[in-house]
Design a protein around this motif. Sequence first.
Motif, PDB file in Angstrom:
ATOM      1  N   SER A  52     -27.187 127.068  -5.463  1.00  0.00           N
ATOM      2  CA  SER A  52     -26.214 126.009  -5.716  1.00  0.00           C
ATOM      3  C   SER A  52     -24.983 126.597  -6.374  1.00  0.00           C
ATOM      4  O   SER A  52     -25.062 127.627  -7.047  1.00  0.00           O
ATOM      5  N   ARG A  53     -23.844 125.925  -6.218  1.00  0.00           N
ATOM      6  CA  ARG A  53     -22.638 126.392  -6.909  1.00  0.00           C
ATOM      7  C   ARG A  53     -22.641 125.962  -8.370  1.00  0.00           C
ATOM      8  O   ARG A  53     -21.837 126.442  -9.155  1.00  0.00           O
ATOM      9  N   VAL A  54     -23.506 125.040  -8.722  1.00  0.00           N
ATOM     10  CA  VAL A  54     -23.537 124.563 -10.104  1.00  0.00           C
ATOM     11  C   VAL A  54     -24.304 125.566 -10.961  1.00  0.00           C
ATOM     12  O   VAL A  54     -25.358 126.054 -10.556  1.00  0.00           O
ATOM     13  N   LEU A  62     -18.938 125.234 -12.259  1.00  0.00           N
ATOM     14  CA  LEU A  62     -19.193 125.743 -10.912  1.00  0.00           C
ATOM     15  C   LEU A  62     -19.042 127.255 -10.920  1.00  0.00           C
ATOM     16  O   LEU A  62     -18.264 127.806 -11.705  1.00  0.00           O
TER      17      LEU A  62
ATOM     18  N   LEU B  13     -27.974 117.261  -4.360  1.00  0.00           N
ATOM     19  CA  LEU B  13     -26.865 118.055  -4.907  1.00  0.00           C
ATOM     20  C   LEU B  13     -27.303 119.466  -5.293  1.00  0.00           C
ATOM     21  O   LEU B  13     -26.482 120.264  -5.764  1.00  0.00           O
ATOM     22  N   ASN B  14     -28.607 119.717  -5.166  1.00  0.00           N
ATOM     23  CA  ASN B  14     -29.144 121.023  -5.512  1.00  0.00           C
ATOM     24  C   ASN B  14     -28.991 121.347  -6.999  1.00  0.00           C
ATOM     25  O   ASN B  14     -28.629 122.476  -7.382  1.00  0.00           O
ATOM     26  N   VAL B  15     -29.188 120.354  -7.812  1.00  0.00           N
ATOM     27  CA  VAL B  15     -29.156 120.548  -9.276  1.00  0.00           C
ATOM     28  C   VAL B  15     -30.404 119.887  -9.856  1.00  0.00           C
ATOM     29  O   VAL B  15     -31.134 119.200  -9.138  1.00  0.00           O
ATOM     30  N   LEU B  54     -17.896 119.066  -4.588  1.00  0.00           N
ATOM     31  CA  LEU B  54     -18.395 120.255  -5.294  1.00  0.00           C
ATOM     32  C   LEU B  54     -18.248 121.516  -4.447  1.00  0.00           C
ATOM     33  O   LEU B  54     -18.065 122.613  -4.984  1.00  0.00           O
TER      34      LEU B  54
END
Lengths: 177, 301
Positions: A52-54, A62, B13-15, B54
């Motif tokens: 993920s970019r997070v 990010l 959201l892959n979080v 994002l």
Amino acid sequence: MRPYEPANREPVVGAAPRALRLIQPSEPALLKQFCGHCARSPEIEPGREPASRVCAHCGLGLMLEASTDVAPTPEDPFIVIDQAMSLSAVSRKAEKFLGVREPAAVGRHLKEFLVPADTDIPAAQSFFALVMLAAAGGSEPRTVAVRPADLFGVRYWARVATCGPSNAALLLLVTMD
Amino acid sequence: MRTLKTSEAAAFLNVSANTLRSWERRFGYPRPMRSPGQHRLYTYGDITALRDALLAGLSISSAIGVAQEGLRSGMNALLGALAAFDAPAADEVMESTLALRSVERSVEDVLLPAMDQISERHGADSAPAAFAARWAGDWLRRALRLAYAPEQKASIVIGDASRDEFDPDAVYIRALELVCERSGPGPLCLPVRGIGSMTQAISATSPSAIVIAGRHASDDQVARWAYTVRSAAGPLPVALFRRRPDSERLHPTGARVLSQSPLAAQQQLIETIAAERPSGQAARARAAPRRRLAPVRRAAV
């Protein structure tokens, strides 16, 4: 296939042997990933893309990329400026440095926070032009003196470089000790 | 409209679920609805908009700004339709909004901001504002008629202190009524002007709280109405919605001033009722045999 072999030549009598010079092939600058809020690097296995970019550490930033020599460490305050010269990210350290929280700062113009420390016009133009050039993705890292917009007598070094994606300017703030 | 649970939205959201909740605390987005069991329910449209933002964003804040810009476009479209006195176009905007968001979010993010904007631009007494108020009132009443009302344990009485249907507060009161109708506490909205046969209305609903909403009616009129309700129902907690929250006369009453947002106000009402329930029931049980209550102070509201 046979490798290329130069034709044998007769050595020149009495001439000094020529030294061979090792030429390094030009390499692209190495990029380092960092979180746009806590500046920590992602812990991923080599050769694998992050899921993920997070940021997995803080969850509030990010993942961005910058050249290894300018990529910030978690101790560095930094801000990210987009091509409209608006703040796009404020690191945790920079929040303390500038006295503002990221959600309140994002979207506001850079000149509301930082201005060139040298008041002459060419310097001002060069600072903002430098940031704009870096945000467009085309400049070498440069260091300029800046000060908070509402404060005199406080000066920082701002190292301006390119980061992304998408293209943006990275301003790394360093106190003048 | 499709909704996602916290775990589903987080996976989308892959979080992690904690990250999603921390965004809600820090940035106020994505703002979930609540299921009857008070679990978070995220709108699919919100989550997809955020995911797309994002991918190209530089920070969570900027990505959220981009995602919210999409919400504002619906508000601008509605504003344009209302300023052009085009009711079918306004209906169409709300229909397209409902494809992405819940009724509550559509009202709170699109309808109410558009009403505020139109009053601000043209004036509260202007023709566009009057047209918009009538259209919004009709739309909200239609939504109220179609609202699925689950079995509600608690109910409230809303004292409507607005002027008429063109009063800017009237739309907010209808919105609060709609939100409460859909997910509790069940509302009974009555004008503060009418106090006749109040006992019948109260005994039919057994309210757990009184809400006084709107700024137009005088304090005396509102106090008389509140006294009548409390005489019939016992010492209920009183809350104020869009009623001069800056007035110093409110302080001695202990009345809770609710948020201007209908969704937030509904949550506050649920909290108030939950906090009040054990002590309130006991007090009512004590007060019931006496049949006499201390009069509500005139300065109460």
